[in-house]
Design an enzyme around this catalytic site. Structure first.
Site, PDB file in Angstrom:
ATOM      1  CE  LYS A 189      -1.874   2.652   2.960  1.00 23.66           C
ATOM      2  NZ  LYS A 189      -1.997   3.885   2.213  1.00 23.66           N
ATOM      3  N   GLY A 242       7.042   4.901   8.283  1.00 20.86           N
ATOM      4  CA  GLY A 242       6.229   6.075   8.269  1.00 20.86           C
ATOM      5  C   GLY A 242       6.384   6.513   9.854  1.00 20.86           C
ATOM      6  CB  SER A 243       4.466   9.054  11.761  1.00 25.64           C
ATOM      7  OG  SER A 243       3.227   8.548  11.598  1.00 25.64           O
ATOM      8  CD  GLU A 245       3.014  10.677  15.732  1.00 26.23           C
ATOM      9  OE1 GLU A 245       2.535  11.145  14.575  1.00 26.23           O
ATOM     10  OE2 GLU A 245       4.149  10.499  15.828  1.00 26.23           O
ATOM     11  N   GLY A 247       3.031   3.935  13.558  1.00 23.48           N
ATOM     12  CA  GLY A 247       3.586   2.726  13.740  1.00 23.48           C
ATOM     13  C   GLY A 247       3.130   1.965  15.058  1.00 23.48           C
ATOM     14  CD  GLU A 264      13.113   4.008   8.195  1.00 25.93           C
ATOM     15  OE1 GLU A 264      12.819   5.006   9.061  1.00 25.93           O
ATOM     16  OE2 GLU A 264      13.223   4.018   6.925  1.00 25.93           O
ATOM     17  CB  CYS A 298      12.713   8.713   8.221  1.00 24.43           C
ATOM     18  SG  CYS A 298      13.511   7.541   6.822  1.00 24.43           S
ATOM     19  CD  GLU A 400      10.405  12.362  11.385  1.00 28.57           C
ATOM     20  OE1 GLU A 400       9.402  11.665  11.800  1.00 28.57           O
ATOM     21  OE2 GLU A 400      11.297  11.905  10.687  1.00 28.57           O
TER      22      GLU A 400
HETATM   23  P1  ADP Z   1       3.842  10.267   7.204  1.00 31.63           P
HETATM   24  O1  ADP Z   1       4.173  11.012   8.445  1.00 31.63           O
HETATM   25  O2  ADP Z   1       5.194  10.092   6.509  1.00 31.63           O
HETATM   26  O3  ADP Z   1       2.773  10.926   6.487  1.00 31.63           O
HETATM   27  P2  ADP Z   1       2.079   8.061   8.077  1.00 31.63           P
HETATM   28  O4  ADP Z   1       2.785   7.412   9.055  1.00 31.63           O
HETATM   29  O5  ADP Z   1       0.944   9.195   8.175  1.00 31.63           O
HETATM   30  O6  ADP Z   1       3.476   8.767   7.433  1.00 31.63           O
HETATM   31  O7  ADP Z   1       2.009   7.311   6.623  1.00 31.63           O
HETATM   32  C1  ADP Z   1       2.749   6.539   6.317  1.00 31.63           C
HETATM   33  C2  ADP Z   1       1.825   5.361   5.555  1.00 31.63           C
HETATM   34  O8  ADP Z   1       0.959   4.781   6.511  1.00 31.63           O
HETATM   35  C3  ADP Z   1       1.109   5.938   4.414  1.00 31.63           C
HETATM   36  O9  ADP Z   1       0.973   4.928   3.595  1.00 31.63           O
HETATM   37  C4  ADP Z   1      -0.450   5.673   5.100  1.00 31.63           C
HETATM   38  O10 ADP Z   1      -1.601   5.833   4.317  1.00 31.63           O
HETATM   39  C5  ADP Z   1      -0.522   4.638   6.064  1.00 31.63           C
HETATM   40  N1  ADP Z   1      -1.335   4.889   7.417  1.00 31.63           N
HETATM   41  C6  ADP Z   1      -1.397   6.064   8.007  1.00 31.63           C
HETATM   42  N2  ADP Z   1      -2.417   5.734   9.007  1.00 31.63           N
HETATM   43  C7  ADP Z   1      -2.632   4.143   9.001  1.00 31.63           C
HETATM   44  C8  ADP Z   1      -3.353   3.392   9.763  1.00 31.63           C
HETATM   45  N3  ADP Z   1      -4.157   3.738  10.825  1.00 31.63           N
HETATM   46  N4  ADP Z   1      -3.012   2.138   9.548  1.00 31.63           N
HETATM   47  C9  ADP Z   1      -2.351   1.625   8.494  1.00 31.63           C
HETATM   48  N5  ADP Z   1      -1.604   2.443   7.568  1.00 31.63           N
HETATM   49  C10 ADP Z   1      -1.781   3.761   7.909  1.00 31.63           C
END
Ligand code: ADP
Length: 497
Positions: A189, A242-243, A245, A247, A264, A298, A400
């Site tokens: 995804k 990703g972030s 939160e 994670g 990560e 990151c 961050e």
């Molecule tokens: P960033 O801070 O880089 O935008 P996110 O952590 O918000 O990173 O998003 C990274 C990925 O995680 C994206 O593909 C986003 O759609 C996905 N994502 C965001 N929220 C959720 C969730 N609750 N469950 C699974 N995937 C998510």
């Protein structure tokens, strides 16, 4: 310069290269019931629509991945898996220009970054892991005469991979290549802000001849598609970048299924300049460390620690260098800072300018939305930000920002530099600049970070593992370590008594 007409043709090209509104499930482009729009952050224009996968689409993709895993993918020779990956790498290079165009249009990053760095690196990663597919072996354990004991390294099964918007195609490569080399199947995804190169990659995956279901690509928002994928009981492992939160949320949402995880997460990486460093390289490293990729990395060197004896000189040079970086049209060759990925991200970055000022740091340059009086008037452009006289306790040094914002912090001794560098919840990367080889090694050993760069910064190689200490996550992308994350060991005991 790119003209408005060029931009329209970019949109046409995007629509030619990807199937708007479709998901890749079981080797076919399947229409989804709802769609979203992806925006060019440099112009504010809609590039195209793309599908949002719901829980039923997720179930179909996971079932297809399961069938491929139990079926064809499990019986083809390992070397053949490698060949598919190598073919995909070749196709990425062949279509490099179009992929770079999509990447820059969707993400806002300068075209030279997409075309010269990101796309070739994604191909390199597939090439590197293609060679691993038939080299994954277990051990024989010769500790008893009454038994033949050995281990097999087996794939985990169906892997869900959820990736961010900052390096869209590179992240596809980091995740897909080792998982597939190890014999798993995948549901990937991409981020909702930047779905286009993942969809284009889907076309190339079909062209490379991967059996149906080995790679499924589901676009959609995190809280819809991502959340459904995370909760799906057919998923054996989730690999997420990703972030922090999100994670944590993924960890909570997958806990009931005991799904294996690699995370990560973010960083607040220190970039440390000692007074004995080669100053020209150190300054270039400080600028590239934070402003490459608009700081939306990151591992961005977002905290610059500078030895006090050269602090004033460094701050003055940084100010001059940063104010000389061209902000603007990502397709202009001279542009060094493109558009931030979205309005939301731009507002977040600008909010930290106020936070930094309120906390008492000195804004020495940048921090304003850059306004253009043409097709870029709605673009998400921010001038590169440098805060001097930062205390490491301030929010701009601890949180961050994920944008072109540097916090410069003075230090007096090596011990103090180390203590400031490690005083963060994160531990993704660190860089240091010194000509003292003993100090360089002392620091490399003591920095709590998954990667330490010495006299360089933000360098990646497909063979060198990358991942976090502390809240920056666990598990590794790249290198042999990435394969470990997609394999499980089976011990076999053959009685010989
Ligand atoms: P960033 O801070 O880089 O935008 P996110 O952590 O918000 O990173 O998003 C990274 C990925 O995680 C994206 O593909 C986003 O759609 C996905 N994502 C965001 N929220 C959720 C969730 N609750 N469950 C699974 N995937 C998510």
């Amino acid at each position: 310069m790119t003209t408005a007409t060029d931009n329209r043709s970019i949109q046409d090209k995007a629509n030619e290269f990807v199937k708007p509104g479709h998901l890749l499930i079981n080797g076919e482009w399947v229409e989804a019931s709802s769609t979203l729009e992806t925006i060019n952050p440099a112009t504010g224009e809609v590039i195209t629509t793309f599908a949002e996968a719901d829980a039923a689409d997720v179930e179909n993709a996971v079932s297809a991945a399961r069938a491929a895993f139990e079926g064809k993918w499990s019986v083809i020779p390992a070397a053949r898996r490698g060949k598919y990956l190598a073919k995909l790498a070749d196709l990425i290079l062949e279509h490099g220009e179009r992929l770079a165009l999509l990447e820059t249009t969707d993400n806002g990053k300068p075209y030279f970054e997409s075309s010269k760095i990101d796309i070739p690196f994604a191909a390199n990663v597939f090439h590197y892991f293609s060679g691993w597919a038939d080299k994954l072996s277990g051990q024989t354990i010769p500790s008893r005469s009454d038994a033949f004991m050995f281990t097999r390294r087996e794939p985990l099964g169906v892997i869900a991979q959820i990736i961010p918007w900052n390096l869209p195609l590179v992240m596809c490569a980091w995740k897909l290549a080792p998982a597939l080399a190890a014999g798993n199947t995948v549901v990937l995804k991409p981020a909702e802000q930047t779905p286009l190169t993942a969809l284009a990659l889907g076309e190339l995956i079909i062209e490379a001849g991967f059996p149906p279901g080995v790679v499924n690509i589901l676009t959609g928002r995190g809280e819809v598609t991502g959340a459904a994928l995370v909760k799906n009981t057919g998923v054996d492992k989730i690999s997420f970048t990703g972030s922090v939160e999100v994670g944590k949320e993924i960890m909570r949402n997958s806990a009931d299924n005991l799904t294996k995880l690699t995370l990560e997460l973010g960083g607040k990486s220190p970039n440390i300049i000692f007074a004995d460093a080669d100053m020209k390289s150190a300054l270039r490293g400080a600028i590239n460390g934070i402003f490459y990729g608009k700081g939306e990395l990151c591992c961005a060197g977002s905290r610059l620690l500078v030895e006090r004896s050269c602090y004033d000189e460094v701050v003055a040079a940084l100010k001059e260098a940063a104010s000389g970086l061209q902000v603007g049209d990502p397709f202009d060759k001279k542009t060094r800072i493109g558009a931030l990925v979205s309005k939301e991200q731009m507002e977040r970055v600008l909010s930290y300018v106020e936070i930094g000022k309120q906390d008492g740091a000195t804004l020495i340059t940048g921090g304003e939305r850059v306004a253009f009086n043409n097709e870029f008037s709605e673009g998400c452009f921010v001038s590169p930000i440098i805060f001097a006289d930062v205390d490491n306790k301030m929010r701009i040094a601890q949180e961050e920002i994920f944008g072109p914002a540097l916090a410069v912090i003075p230090f007096d001794t090596e011990e103090e530099a180390l203590s400031i560098a490690n005083d963060t919840q994160y531990g993704l990367a660190a860089a240091l600049w010194t000509n003292d080889i003993k100090r360089a090694h002392r620091m490399a050993a003591s920095l709590k970070a998954g990667t330490v760069w010495i006299n360089t910064v933000n360098m990646f190689d497909p063979s060198l593992p990358f991942g976090g200490f502390k809240d920056s996550g666990f598990g590794r992308d790249l290198g042999e370590d990435a394969l470990d994350g997609y394999l499980q060991t089976k011990s076999v005991w053959v009685d010989l008594s």
